[in-house]
Design a protein around this motif. Structure first.
Motif, PDB file in Angstrom:
ATOM      1  N   GLU A 186       1.048  -1.065  -0.064  1.00 20.13           N
ATOM      2  CA  GLU A 186      -0.185  -0.038  -0.114  1.00 20.13           C
ATOM      3  C   GLU A 186       0.868   1.394   0.021  1.00 20.13           C
ATOM      4  N   ALA A 187       0.695   1.977  -1.168  1.00 20.47           N
ATOM      5  CA  ALA A 187       1.454   3.233  -1.192  1.00 20.47           C
ATOM      6  C   ALA A 187       0.809   4.372  -0.531  1.00 20.47           C
ATOM      7  N   PHE A 188       1.614   5.216   0.332  1.00 22.64           N
ATOM      8  CA  PHE A 188       1.067   6.504   0.643  1.00 22.64           C
ATOM      9  C   PHE A 188       1.668   7.614   0.373  1.00 22.64           C
ATOM     10  N   ILE A 189       0.802   8.425  -0.615  1.00 23.11           N
ATOM     11  CA  ILE A 189       1.217   9.627  -1.372  1.00 23.11           C
ATOM     12  C   ILE A 189       0.995  10.790  -0.585  1.00 23.11           C
ATOM     13  N   ASP A 190       1.890  11.357  -0.138  1.00 24.92           N
ATOM     14  CA  ASP A 190       1.501  12.861   0.776  1.00 24.92           C
ATOM     15  C   ASP A 190       1.710  13.955  -0.146  1.00 24.92           C
ATOM     16  N   VAL A 191       0.698  14.961  -0.027  1.00 23.43           N
ATOM     17  CA  VAL A 191       0.824  15.991  -0.729  1.00 23.43           C
ATOM     18  C   VAL A 191       0.530  17.368   0.125  1.00 23.43           C
ATOM     19  N   VAL A 194       3.485   5.222  -9.046  1.00 20.10           N
ATOM     20  CA  VAL A 194       3.343   4.274  -8.020  1.00 20.10           C
ATOM     21  C   VAL A 194       2.565   3.048  -8.344  1.00 20.10           C
ATOM     22  N   THR A 195       1.508   3.151  -8.902  1.00 19.97           N
ATOM     23  CA  THR A 195       0.711   1.915  -9.165  1.00 19.97           C
ATOM     24  C   THR A 195       1.287   0.829 -10.113  1.00 19.97           C
ATOM     25  N   GLN A 196       2.775   1.422 -10.511  1.00 22.12           N
ATOM     26  CA  GLN A 196       3.613   0.541 -11.507  1.00 22.12           C
ATOM     27  C   GLN A 196       4.129  -0.874 -10.358  1.00 22.12           C
ATOM     28  N   THR A 256      -2.995   5.191  -1.255  1.00 18.80           N
ATOM     29  CA  THR A 256      -3.684   6.300  -0.264  1.00 18.80           C
ATOM     30  C   THR A 256      -3.288   7.414  -0.490  1.00 18.80           C
ATOM     31  N   ILE A 257      -3.814   8.585  -0.573  1.00 16.21           N
ATOM     32  CA  ILE A 257      -3.300  10.042  -0.667  1.00 16.21           C
ATOM     33  C   ILE A 257      -3.821  10.819   0.373  1.00 16.21           C
ATOM     34  N   ARG A 258      -2.730  11.304   0.993  1.00 15.30           N
ATOM     35  CA  ARG A 258      -2.753  12.081   2.178  1.00 15.30           C
ATOM     36  C   ARG A 258      -2.352  13.763   2.030  1.00 15.30           C
TER      37      ARG A 258
END
Length: 204
Positions: A116-121, A186-188, A194-196
């Motif tokens: 599970e990838a967590f992308i912080d913006v 990241v979906t590669q 999950t976007i945070r």
């Protein structure tokens, strides 16, 4: 002391090849290629340099040159000229070169990596020492400078995209397209993303 290892990583990850193939800023490659300039500036920072003039110290360091397997590196004036060749499209192209190498490294990781990838913006404030630099503005805190958008992978603390904006830009301004790019990246290797971000990013 680890600059030789960093250079070996740049080679084995395909970063050097990606930069030379996708970043076209020089008409003639004598004696340097685009990757030589990019890595020269990056290695200057990794070696403790604070500004581009610090490259001059590295140019005269035989141990440093030996670690890179180089006879010479670009001088500060040449490096500065190289940075002025960039436009917005070139900056994006360079970031995508980093991401190609990044994905190649991700794919060598053990099974389950980035399950599970967590992308912080988020946006931040980058102050400057002048008030006449192109594209800058006055932030809500009264600081002259820029308001970069940072899109990062929290799992590994890697910055996926860095987008410069004027100082008066709101934190979420123009973020949607960059979030989409990060998700595609990241979906590669990740099944779930999950976007945070803070409440300013709820529009996404």
């Amino acid at each position: 002391g680890g600059i030789g290892v960093m250079h070996l990583l740049a080679k084995q990850s395909g970063l050097i090849e990606a930069i030379d193939q996708n970043l076209q800023l020089l008409k003639v490659h004598l004696p340097y290629h685009e990757s030589d300039h990019v890595l020269n500036i990056a290695y200057n920072i990794l070696s403790g340099g604070d500004c581009i003039e610090d490259i001059e110290l590295l140019r005269n360091d035989e141990v440093y040159l030996d670690a890179l397997g180089a006879q010479r590196i670009p001088d500060p004036t040449t490096a500065g000229d190289f940075t002025r060749r960039f436009d917005e499209a070139d900056i994006l192209s360079l970031q995508e070169c980093f991401n190609r190498a990044r994905v190649a490294i991700w794919k060598t990781q053990p099974k389950g990596f980035l399950k599970e990838a967590f992308i912080d913006v988020d946006g931040t404030i980058a102050g400057t020492y002048g008030e006449c630099k192109q594209g800058m503005g006055l932030s809500y805190k009264g600081i002259w400078g820029y308001a970069p958008l940072i899109v990062s992978l929290a799992n590994t603390k890697e910055v996926l995209y860095l987008v410069n904006r004027p100082g008066q830009a709101t934190s979420q301004e123009g973020s949607v397209a960059w979030i989409d790019r990060a998700v595609d990246l990241v979906t590669q290797v990740s099944g779930t993303v999950t976007i945070r971000g803070d409440t300013d990013f709820s529009h996404t």
